[in-house]
Write an enzyme that holds these catalytic residues in place. Structure first.
Site, short mmCIF file in Angstrom:
data_model
loop_
_atom_site.label_atom_id
_atom_site.label_comp_id
_atom_site.label_asym_id
_atom_site.label_seq_id
_atom_site.Cartn_x
_atom_site.Cartn_y
_atom_site.Cartn_z
N GLU A 162 -8.71 0.59 -2.87
CA GLU A 162 -9.60 0.55 -1.71
C GLU A 162 -10.37 1.85 -1.62
OE1 GLU A 162 -6.85 0.07 1.51
OE2 GLU A 162 -6.97 -2.11 1.37
N HIS A 208 -4.19 -4.06 7.70
CA HIS A 208 -4.19 -2.93 8.65
C HIS A 208 -3.29 -3.22 9.85
CE1 HIS A 208 -5.74 1.11 9.44
NE2 HIS A 208 -5.35 0.81 10.67
N ASP A 209 -2.21 -2.44 9.92
CA ASP A 209 -1.23 -2.54 11.01
C ASP A 209 -0.46 -3.86 11.02
OD1 ASP A 209 -3.00 -0.55 13.50
OD2 ASP A 209 -1.63 0.02 11.87
N ARG A 234 -8.50 8.49 -0.75
CA ARG A 234 -9.55 9.07 0.07
C ARG A 234 -10.09 10.33 -0.59
NH1 ARG A 234 -10.00 6.69 4.97
NH2 ARG A 234 -8.35 5.21 5.55
N HIS A 257 -3.49 11.84 0.81
CA HIS A 257 -2.27 11.18 0.35
C HIS A 257 -2.42 10.80 -1.12
CE1 HIS A 257 -4.65 7.71 1.61
NE2 HIS A 257 -4.30 7.80 2.87
N ASN A 316 0.85 -1.19 0.00
CA ASN A 316 0.00 0.00 0.00
C ASN A 316 0.89 1.24 0.00
OD1 ASN A 316 -1.45 2.32 1.15
ND2 ASN A 316 -3.13 0.89 1.48
N HIS A 336 -5.41 3.62 -1.40
CA HIS A 336 -6.71 3.99 -0.83
C HIS A 336 -6.92 5.48 -1.08
CE1 HIS A 336 -9.71 3.34 2.68
NE2 HIS A 336 -10.11 4.33 1.90
C1 LIG Z 1 -8.33 -0.27 4.66
C2 LIG Z 1 -7.10 -0.15 5.46
O1 LIG Z 1 -6.99 -0.62 6.56
C3 LIG Z 1 -5.96 0.54 4.88
O2 LIG Z 1 -5.75 0.00 3.66
C4 LIG Z 1 -6.17 2.00 4.64
O3 LIG Z 1 -5.68 2.29 3.37
C5 LIG Z 1 -5.41 2.82 5.59
O4 LIG Z 1 -5.63 4.16 5.22
P1 LIG Z 1 -4.57 5.28 5.61
O5 LIG Z 1 -3.26 4.91 4.93
O6 LIG Z 1 -5.20 6.56 5.12
O7 LIG Z 1 -4.43 5.19 7.12
N1 LIG Z 2 -5.87 -2.86 3.58
C1 LIG Z 2 -4.74 -2.60 4.44
C2 LIG Z 2 -3.73 -1.77 3.70
O1 LIG Z 2 -3.81 -1.63 2.49
C3 LIG Z 2 -2.62 -1.14 4.43
O2 LIG Z 2 -2.92 -0.93 5.79
P1 LIG Z 2 -1.68 -0.43 6.69
O3 LIG Z 2 -0.60 -1.46 6.55
O4 LIG Z 2 -1.25 0.92 6.15
O5 LIG Z 2 -2.24 -0.35 8.09
#
Ligand SMILES: CC(=O)[C@@H](O)[C@H](O)COP(=O)(O)O
Ligand SMILES: NCC(=O)COP(=O)(O)O
Length: 257
Positions: free
Chosen positions: A84, A205-206, A55, A60, A17, A53
């Site tokens: 996403e 996520h995380d 937004r 970003h 990501n 993602h």
């Molecule tokens: C859906 C998800 O958990 C992440 O992919 C998301 O893209 C996090 O977004 P930010 O990078 O804006 O925190």
């Molecule tokens: N869907 C999770 C993602 O794309 C990245 O999440 P993160 O690793 O930035 O928390």
């Protein structure tokens, strides 16, 4: 070379990501760090795909980034593009225009700090159904961002989703604490429930180098992890190539001996 399958079972695909590369890029009008260059270096290092993602507030990833990455990924036939977003906001414009390999529906509000919950059924179900149908009719795989709740998997499948993305923040918080085993068991039960109704399983996520291997060892059949924040933070220290290779090692280490 991008990720291949192992002798025993398909390796979990790593989708990087790039939100946080765009976040740093946006703090000056210089175009660096480049999102497209980050994508190229991560794919060259073996990542299976790229996730963004975009937004609505473009804090970003911007619309131009999404179009540029879509063009770039056309020269990487093995790599996947995962976009996403909230399908009731701006996601469907990208789906209709660019037809990525996968669209991950995330129920974020427009100004939300970060993603922090999955879809709620039955409340969200019927309004999602036509958008899932439209997206799949465009040849785009649909993944629904979901909390690790086994009972919700049948409803996700009934809507026509191809996959669920298990929201893994609760795992990241529990890892290394007395709650770790119970939380992992919840994810494993959710994964089994998803597989029982024919859903594919993504996760994100995380996730990080610290918690990824244990998660994949404990949760069966994860097809894709999308990782951004921790991976890009690691890349600030190690560089994209070494970082991606280290995350691929974490995935390989989860494979049964
Ligand atoms: C859906 C998800 O958990 C992440 O992919 C998301 O893209 C996090 O977004 P930010 O990078 O804006 O925190
Ligand atoms: N869907 C999770 C993602 O794309 C990245 O999440 P993160 O690793 O930035 O928390």
């Amino acid at each position: 070379m991008n990720q291949a399958t192992s002798a025993t079972s398909p390796l979990t695909a790593l989708s990087v990501n790039l939100n946080k590369v765009a976040l740093v890029r946006n703090t000056r009008h210089l175009g660096i760090p480049s999102v497209s260059r980050a994508a190229t270096l991560c794919l060259q290092a073996g990542a299976a795909g790229i996730t963004v993602h975009p937004r609505p507030d473009e804090r970003h990833v911007r619309a131009g980034d999404v179009h540029e990455l879509s063009d770039l990924l056309k020269v990487w036939p093995q790599a996947e593009f995962n976009i996403e977003g909230n399908p009731f906001h701006n996601l469907m414009d990208f789906v209709r225009t660019l037809r990525p390999h996968q669209a991950t529906f995330v129920p974020d509000s427009e100004g939300q700090f970060t993603s922090d919950h999955g879809w709620t059924f039955p409340q969200d179900a019927e309004r999602l159904r036509p958008l899932i149908e439209e997206t799949r009719a465009l040849g785009v795989r649909v993944s629904l961002f979901m909390d690790p709740v086994p009972e919700a998997m049948a409803a996700a499948r009934a809507l026509g989703a191809d996959r669920v993305e298990l929201y893994t923040e609760s795992w990241a918080r529990a890892h290394g604490t007395p709650d770790e085993a119970a939380v992992l068991a919840q994810f494993a039960a959710t994964a089994r429930a998803a597989q029982a109704v024919g859903l594919g399983i993504n996760a994100g996520h995380d996730l990080s180098r610290d918690n990824l291997t244990a998660f994949l060892r404990g949760v069966p059949g994860v097809q894709e992890v999308s990782i951004g924040h921790a991976l890009i933070a690691d890349a600030l220290e190690l560089g994209y190539s070494a970082t991606v290779q280290d995350y691929l090692r974490c995935i390989r280490d989860a494979q049964p001996a």
